[in-house]
Design an enzyme around this catalytic site. Structure first.
Site, mmCIF file in Angstrom:
data_model
loop_
_atom_site.group_PDB
_atom_site.id
_atom_site.type_symbol
_atom_site.label_atom_id
_atom_site.label_comp_id
_atom_site.label_asym_id
_atom_site.label_seq_id
_atom_site.Cartn_x
_atom_site.Cartn_y
_atom_site.Cartn_z
ATOM 1 N N ALA A 39 0.547 -7.131 -5.652
ATOM 2 C CA ALA A 39 1.073 -6.019 -4.853
ATOM 3 C C ALA A 39 1.563 -6.506 -3.497
ATOM 4 C CB ALA A 39 -0.005 -4.952 -4.678
ATOM 5 N N TYR A 40 0.804 -7.395 -2.881
ATOM 6 C CA TYR A 40 1.186 -7.954 -1.581
ATOM 7 C C TYR A 40 2.432 -8.814 -1.716
ATOM 8 C CZ TYR A 40 0.584 -10.352 2.928
ATOM 9 O OH TYR A 40 0.764 -10.860 4.195
ATOM 10 N N VAL A 41 2.465 -9.660 -2.745
ATOM 11 C CA VAL A 41 3.630 -10.518 -2.980
ATOM 12 C C VAL A 41 4.877 -9.650 -3.178
ATOM 13 C CG1 VAL A 41 4.661 -12.177 -4.577
ATOM 14 C CG2 VAL A 41 2.277 -12.441 -3.873
#
Length: 255
Positions: free
Chosen positions: A158-160
């Site tokens: 999700a962060y990537v």
């Protein structure tokens, strides 16, 4: 000219200013001559940092806001204008990270919070900052992306995904406003010793060596090292730089 500070005469807005890179940037921007609006959710920390900056002779004010809320960001921008008379620079730095969990185990709440802070937060900030800059003499916006905006790093999927999107929206905005006096750039930030990083490493200690090995310098940056890059991009000394994703990563993306 040699005696001028980097951000003399500028009004700057810094999000995520209650700790880490944001707090370092708030101190640095003020020391370099800017009037700084500090934005974050933790009022006590913001107030303490405002007092610190003022005690050092700088100009600062605080706006408590969650960047995931368009209305709260709109109000924060209005406070900058009401307090200091305009807005010339913005460092959209607020972030939220998780790591050590594979994609299929990331729950909806974590995914939504990650995307809301890292991507929607940048979107909300630019939507409300740009009109003020267009009404003035232009400006410079810097958005915090990450090495995770270019490759998988050990941070959550999700962060990537969100940090990749930050680079995309930065480039799109740079094209939209390049001829109207607004520059928009992103920082590709490597592993940095912050409160957020400490939380990730407390939960997943083995990731520390992963992050260190990803840097040519085999170390993490200090928050001030990232803040220095943001200050330069917010200044007139970077006047021909727009639409770029500038690495501040100890060589990580060169590997």
């Amino acid at each position: 000219m040699s005696g001028m500070k980097l951000l003399d005469g500028k009004v700057a807005m810094v999000t995520g200013a209650s700790s880490g890179i944001g707090a370092a940037a708030a101190r640095l921007f003020a020391a370099e001559g800017a009037a700084v609006l500090l934005v974050a959710r933790r009022k006590e920390r913001l107030d303490a940092l405002v007092d610190e900056i003022r005690a050092a002779g700088g100009r600062a004010a605080a706006a408590v806001a969650d960047v995931a809320s368009s209305a709260e960001v709109e109000r924060a921008v209005a406070i900058a204008v009401e307090t200091f008379g305009g807005l010339h620079a913005a460092f959209n730095n607020a972030g939220y990270a998780t790591a050590g969990v594979p994609l299929h185990e990331i729950d909806d709440e974590t995914y939504e919070r990650t995307v809301d802070v890292n991507l929607r937060g940048v979107w909300n900030c630019m939507r409300h900052q740009v009109p003020v800059m267009l009404a003035g003499s232009g400006g410079s916006i810097v958005n915090t992306s990450s090495v995770a905006g270019l490759k998988a790093t050990g941070a959550s999927a999700a962060y990537v995904a969100a940090k990749h999107a930050v680079i995309g929206v930065t480039k799109a905005a740079a094209l939209d406003y390049a001829r109207q006096g607004i520059r928009v750039n992103a920082l590709v930030v490597g592993a940095t010793r912050t409160e957020m990083m400490d939380g990730v490493l407390d939960a997943h200690p083995a990731l520390e060596e992963v992050f260190l090995a990803d840097s040519m310098q085999h170390r993490m940056s200090a928050p001030d090292e990232v803040a220095q890059a943001a200050a330069w991009l917010c200044s007139d000394r970077s006047s021909f730089v727009t639409g770029t994703a500038m690495a501040v990563d100890g060589g990580s993306t060169a590997l």
